[in-house]
Design an enzyme around this catalytic site. Structure first.
Site, short mmCIF file in Angstrom:
data_model
loop_
_atom_site.label_atom_id
_atom_site.label_comp_id
_atom_site.label_asym_id
_atom_site.label_seq_id
_atom_site.Cartn_x
_atom_site.Cartn_y
_atom_site.Cartn_z
N ARG A 290 0.87 -1.30 -0.07
CA ARG A 290 -0.01 0.00 0.02
C ARG A 290 0.93 1.23 -0.27
O ARG A 290 1.05 1.85 1.11
CB ARG A 290 -0.87 0.14 1.23
CG ARG A 290 -1.89 -1.11 1.11
CD ARG A 290 -2.76 -0.78 2.26
NE ARG A 290 -2.41 -1.40 3.65
CZ ARG A 290 -3.14 -2.05 4.40
NH1 ARG A 290 -4.41 -2.47 4.01
NH2 ARG A 290 -2.68 -2.28 5.59
N ASN A 342 7.15 -13.31 4.07
CA ASN A 342 6.16 -12.50 4.65
C ASN A 342 5.41 -12.99 6.00
O ASN A 342 4.58 -13.75 5.91
CB ASN A 342 5.21 -12.50 3.37
CG ASN A 342 3.70 -11.61 3.72
OD1 ASN A 342 4.00 -10.62 4.56
ND2 ASN A 342 2.81 -11.83 2.98
N ASP A 363 1.07 0.35 11.56
CA ASP A 363 0.51 -0.12 10.51
C ASP A 363 0.63 0.87 9.34
O ASP A 363 0.51 2.24 9.55
CB ASP A 363 -0.73 -0.82 10.55
CG ASP A 363 -0.78 -2.09 11.27
OD1 ASP A 363 0.39 -2.71 11.49
OD2 ASP A 363 -2.04 -2.54 11.74
N ASP A 364 1.02 0.50 8.03
CA ASP A 364 1.05 1.38 6.96
C ASP A 364 -0.44 2.28 6.82
O ASP A 364 -0.26 3.17 6.01
CB ASP A 364 1.41 0.67 5.82
CG ASP A 364 0.56 -0.28 5.34
OD1 ASP A 364 -0.39 -0.62 5.93
OD2 ASP A 364 0.85 -0.95 4.29
N ASP A 365 -1.45 1.62 7.24
CA ASP A 365 -2.75 2.42 7.08
C ASP A 365 -3.21 3.21 8.07
O ASP A 365 -4.41 3.78 8.02
CB ASP A 365 -3.84 1.30 6.64
CG ASP A 365 -4.11 0.44 7.65
OD1 ASP A 365 -3.08 0.12 8.64
OD2 ASP A 365 -5.13 -0.21 7.62
N ASP A 453 -0.14 -8.91 17.68
CA ASP A 453 -0.19 -8.15 18.55
C ASP A 453 -0.71 -8.56 19.98
O ASP A 453 -0.20 -8.22 20.99
CB ASP A 453 -1.30 -7.09 18.08
CG ASP A 453 -2.50 -7.61 17.44
OD1 ASP A 453 -2.61 -9.03 17.40
OD2 ASP A 453 -3.42 -6.93 16.77
N ARG A 498 -9.46 -14.75 16.71
CA ARG A 498 -8.49 -13.81 17.66
C ARG A 498 -9.00 -14.49 18.95
O ARG A 498 -8.15 -14.41 19.93
CB ARG A 498 -9.14 -12.61 17.42
CG ARG A 498 -8.80 -11.62 16.31
CD ARG A 498 -7.48 -11.13 16.11
NE ARG A 498 -7.30 -9.86 16.61
CZ ARG A 498 -6.30 -9.28 16.69
NH1 ARG A 498 -5.02 -9.71 16.24
NH2 ARG A 498 -6.18 -8.11 17.58
#
Length: 542
Positions: A290, A342, A363-365, A453, A498
């Site tokens: 992204r 990955n 995170d990149d977002d 996480d 989760r």
């Protein structure tokens, strides 16, 4: 007759010499009588003059008696201090005789006088009364036992004392204790300066009951782990040697000195109450492809005053990261690391490029955070440097219907996790995640591409026994430029997976490590009336 050294000797380089029984009559030399040159000497009886610190390895003086001592103990210790050592120097013996004559707290034993003139090493006789005691059985009757320097600096009685679970009092100023580079002898014994021997009772009486208990339980573990057999002495020596050759494989202080069955996991951070602000923090961004969102995040991050460096972890092996000419022009150092696989765990690898104590995992977002929110988050972390401090929070709850733990993402007053999509933590936790966390957890995270996480929250809570810290009330962490189909959380199995993570991790740890708390950190002037100057004016509201 002198012999010519072999060609493989090479002046001792890459050689290890064991000297298990050092110091024989009449000179009791503390080192082996050979030209050891550049060889490492693992020997007993070192003093501070002969020991080459950081090179040689100090061993215990072997005792054939110690290995025959079992671990049974009397219901109570009948004597405060016992001395069973033979051949104590006359001046020190005179001091001990004076103490024993005036106090019942010291049981002073010596060799028994026999008509044959031979010494029976299985017997000791009391100095004042001549009463006979069996040796080494009598050592178990003492809370403390003396080890005094003599013609031979090291004494085999030390191993007899440890095997008998008697706390040693070392009276030998220049001695180098066995495995001194790794074993913390202050946790299992007392050290009394030779000139202070006359104050023996006063010093021992100053040791609290709690401290005695700690010493007593610790020495049993240390003895069993490192000294209880020739095999364990040898393996410990080789492990220390291995750490000299491969320092990155070295175990931590806690592994050598802190038994978890007594103390539980030990917090490895010994930081000041408030961590310094000046070094700043390193932002570690995990990204795949992204690029537009990534560049937006980079532009926002560099506006944060305390940001020291940006580390971009490029997790896409099928696509190269953008060329340097396409990246935003920023005024902070930026480094791109291309991973070989990955894996979500790549975000927690302890990269050498992370030079600050604090790292922001993001995170990149996550492009909605303002520089003020990030700066405030870093300031909160400085107050809680051993915890995870961040923005999105979650809770674990017990489901009575299924009889299992459940992942709860609703807006509640309680939290037990701070998601590492936007969180500050000390960089040592990345090292712990990679090298100390149960491998079963890390493997599951990488295989299922989820819950890294949650795993980090379990890890930190299990070691510190403390909950994370949530910062500010912001609760919406969504990427406005991304469609739902691109997001990992869009998977219908995400929430159930989760919950399964929490249940699985608690079973692996053997207990529920997560800690619940009702606490949130906000700026002092948050939502104050107009006219009050705000330190962090750009803090997002609900």
């Amino acid at each position: 007759m002198a012999t010519k050294p072999s060609k493989s000797w090479n002046n001792g380089e890459n050689h290890l010499i064991f000297n298990m029984v050092a110091g024989v009559a009449p000179n009791y030399n503390t080192v082996i009588d050979l030209n050891i040159s550049k060889a490492i000497l693992a020997g007993a009886g070192f003093d501070t003059w002969t020991f080459r610190h950081g090179f040689d390895i100090s061993l215990p003086l072997f005792s054939p008696i110690a290995k025959r001592i079992n671990d049974s103990q009397p219901k109570q210790k009948n004597y405060m201090i016992i001395s069973t050592q033979l051949n104590i120097p006359d001046d020190y013996l005179a001091e001990l005789q004076s103490i024993a004559s005036s106090s019942n707290d010291l049981l002073l034993l010596d060799r028994c006088k026999t008509g044959t003139g031979k010494t029976d090493y299985t017997k000791r006789c009391e100095y004042t009364t001549g009463k006979v005691f069996d040796y080494p059985d009598v050592l178990k009757e003492g809370m403390f036992c003396l080890v005094v320097r003599s013609a031979r600096l090291a004494q085999p009685v030390l191993m007899d004392i440890l095997a008998s679970q008697c706390i040693p009092i070392i009276i030998a100023d220049t001695i180098v204790m066995p495995f001194n580079s790794h074993v913390d002898w202050n946790k299992i014994g007392l050290f009394l300066p030779e000139e202070n021997i006359k104050n023996l009772l006063k010093i021992v009486h100053s040791v609290s009951k709690e401290r005695r208990g700690e010493l007593y339980w610790q020495l049993r573990w240390i003895y069993d782990r490192h000294f209880s057999s020739m095999e364990k002495i040898t393996l410990t020596t080789l492990e220390i040697l291995n750490e000299k050759v491969f320092p990155l494989a070295a175990r931590m202080y806690e592994d050598w000195n802190m038994p978890e069955h007594l103390y539980g996991p030990v917090n490895p951070l010994f930081l000041p109450v408030t961590a310094p602000k000046s070094p700043g923090f390193t932002a570690v961004i995990l990204t795949y492809d992204r690029v537009e969102s990534l560049f937006t995040l980079v532009r926002k991050l560099v506006r944060t005053p305390s940001l020291a460096k940006i580390l971009v972890v490029w997790n896409n092996q099928k696509k190269q990261p953008p060329p340097s000419s396409e990246w935003p022009v920023v005024n902070k150092p930026l480094k791109v690391i291309q991973t070989k696989e990955n894996k979500l765990s790549n975000r927690f690898f302890p990269y050498d490029e992370i030079e600050t104590e604090c790292q922001l995992t993001i995170d990149d977002d996550i492009v909605m955070l303002t520089p003020d929110e990030l700066e405030f988050g870093f300031d909160v972390w400085r107050e809680f440097p051993d915890r995870i401090v961040g923005f999105p929070s979650r809770l674990h709850v017990w489901d009575n219907v299924t009889g299992s733990w459940k992942y709860h993402s609703e807006w509640t007053n309680q939290i037990s996790m701070v998601l590492t999509g936007a969180a500050f933590h000390h960089k040592i936790w990345s090292w712990y995640y990679t090298y100390k966390m149960p491998a079963e957890i890390r493997t599951w995270v990488d295989d299922n591409f989820n819950c890294e996480d949650i795993a980090m929250n379990f890890l930190v809570a299990n070691v510190t026994r403390k909950p994370p810290i949530k910062v500010t009330p912001r609760k919406k962490f969504k990427c406005p430029e991304c469609t739902n189909t691109e997001m990992l959380s869009a998977d219908a199995r995400h929430m159930s997976q989760r919950s399964a993570c929490i249940d699985r991790f608690s079973r692996i740890y053997g207990h529920m490590a997560l800690k619940t708390v009702e606490f949130r950190a906000d700026p002092l002037q948050y939502r104050e009336s107009a006219g009050v100057p705000h330190v962090y004016p750009d803090i997002g509201a609900l």
